[in-house]
Design a protein around this motif. Sequence first.
Motif, mmCIF file in Angstrom:
data_model
loop_
_atom_site.group_PDB
_atom_site.id
_atom_site.type_symbol
_atom_site.label_atom_id
_atom_site.label_comp_id
_atom_site.label_asym_id
_atom_site.label_seq_id
_atom_site.Cartn_x
_atom_site.Cartn_y
_atom_site.Cartn_z
ATOM 1 N N ALA A 187 11.065 6.498 41.304
ATOM 2 C CA ALA A 187 10.654 6.022 42.627
ATOM 3 C C ALA A 187 9.712 4.833 42.553
ATOM 4 O O ALA A 187 9.545 4.102 43.540
ATOM 5 C CB ALA A 187 10.008 7.158 43.414
ATOM 6 N N THR A 196 23.361 3.103 52.743
ATOM 7 C CA THR A 196 22.911 4.458 53.061
ATOM 8 C C THR A 196 24.044 5.438 53.363
ATOM 9 O O THR A 196 23.863 6.644 53.252
ATOM 10 C CB THR A 196 21.952 4.438 54.264
ATOM 11 N N ARG A 201 24.156 7.322 47.312
ATOM 12 C CA ARG A 201 22.884 6.950 47.946
ATOM 13 C C ARG A 201 22.290 8.157 48.673
ATOM 14 O O ARG A 201 21.069 8.398 48.622
ATOM 15 C CB ARG A 201 23.117 5.789 48.912
ATOM 16 N N LYS A 202 23.142 8.912 49.354
ATOM 17 C CA LYS A 202 22.650 10.095 50.074
ATOM 18 C C LYS A 202 22.063 11.118 49.108
ATOM 19 O O LYS A 202 21.038 11.745 49.393
ATOM 20 C CB LYS A 202 23.783 10.719 50.883
ATOM 21 N N ASP A 205 18.643 9.750 48.096
ATOM 22 C CA ASP A 205 17.687 9.822 49.202
ATOM 23 C C ASP A 205 17.259 11.260 49.479
ATOM 24 O O ASP A 205 16.071 11.528 49.744
ATOM 25 C CB ASP A 205 18.292 9.199 50.465
ATOM 26 N N GLU A 206 18.206 12.191 49.423
ATOM 27 C CA GLU A 206 17.884 13.599 49.679
ATOM 28 C C GLU A 206 16.953 14.152 48.598
ATOM 29 O O GLU A 206 15.994 14.874 48.896
ATOM 30 C CB GLU A 206 19.172 14.428 49.757
ATOM 31 N N MET A 208 14.911 12.423 46.719
ATOM 32 C CA MET A 208 13.604 11.780 46.908
ATOM 33 C C MET A 208 12.834 12.450 48.042
ATOM 34 O O MET A 208 11.632 12.735 47.926
ATOM 35 C CB MET A 208 13.804 10.291 47.224
ATOM 36 N N ALA A 209 13.511 12.714 49.152
ATOM 37 C CA ALA A 209 12.854 13.298 50.321
ATOM 38 C C ALA A 209 12.277 14.674 49.999
ATOM 39 O O ALA A 209 11.183 15.033 50.472
ATOM 40 C CB ALA A 209 13.837 13.390 51.479
ATOM 41 N N SER A 214 10.199 8.084 48.112
ATOM 42 C CA SER A 214 11.175 7.185 48.727
ATOM 43 C C SER A 214 11.558 6.116 47.716
ATOM 44 O O SER A 214 10.717 5.660 46.934
ATOM 45 C CB SER A 214 10.629 6.538 50.008
ATOM 46 N N ALA A 215 12.834 5.744 47.741
ATOM 47 C CA ALA A 215 13.329 4.752 46.791
ATOM 48 C C ALA A 215 12.899 3.346 47.206
ATOM 49 O O ALA A 215 12.947 2.995 48.389
ATOM 50 C CB ALA A 215 14.855 4.839 46.709
ATOM 51 N N GLU A 220 21.161 -3.814 48.196
ATOM 52 C CA GLU A 220 22.243 -2.842 48.358
ATOM 53 C C GLU A 220 23.537 -3.494 47.864
ATOM 54 O O GLU A 220 24.009 -4.480 48.437
ATOM 55 C CB GLU A 220 22.375 -2.407 49.816
#
Length: 307
Positions: A187, A196, A201-202, A205-206, A208-209, A214-215, A220
């Motif tokens: 991160a 996204t 990517r999902k 992101d998931e 990380m959350a 957060s990345a 992109e």
Amino acid sequence: MNLRRLKYFVKIVDIGSLTQAADVLHIAQPALSQQLATLEGELKQQLLVRTKRGVTPTEAGNILYAHAQTILRQCEQAHSAVNSAGLALNGQVSVGMAPGTAASLLALPLLQAVRSQHPGILLYLNENFGSELTDQTVNGRMDMAVLYGNKAIPGLSFVPLIKEDLYLVATHAVPHPGNYVELADVAKLNLFLPRTHDVLRKLVDEAMALRRLSAKVIGEIESATTLTAAIASGLGATILPESAARAIVGPANAWMSCISSPTIQAPLSLCLSDHLPLSQPAQAVQKILLALVAENREEVRTLLAVG
């Protein structure tokens, strides 16, 4: 509507010109214009907009175009199935593959097996990104696709194949952490990731959350060539499934490290339409593909392990 008018309409949209479409279809342009006018009259909708550069479909035209492709494809499949009853299978079968996936290791064995078992089948392999492949599979332009993801998408069904760990990939401009790198450290880096809506990517992101991270996305990219160049430049790092990571480390002169705390896995699946039946040739190719995956699952993992 009849099939001939639908064929005419699809050809006009594909070419983008009434004049050129008439030449290709070997009919007079006034006659083709009349067929289009009849089709618009039947649907009570304007389907094409005429400009100095040619013609473009309206919103209604785009909707009809998608349905017409499906209808014409099913008619071709029906015709082929009837004609080949009791005979060797023949016809075209399209298989999509996400770039750099483990399934690409089976592309050549698939070609060889189909050629050996069903020489009448013309196999079309299309390497593209997941979002494009799912769209083509939904509307019937692609028989099946091998891509990352297994979550419900309207119009699609998924057959699980294998799972791959996600890896951080970077050049020596970023200190090499060893075989494993914690997500918290990932991160902190500048990252190139897909957009996204992309499955990978999902997943990132998931994960990380869940760690309240957060990345730091600085670009992109959904082009393997551009991503390789971006990583090679040392501007940032990326996150990829193991097979895709191994495909990029050489050309980018980079290293790869498995992400841990937590480990993130990307499911590779066979994607099929849940409302359009497969033709007999496509069913035969699907059977061969699934058999190859089952027979070579350990071999694929071995190939990933040795790079």
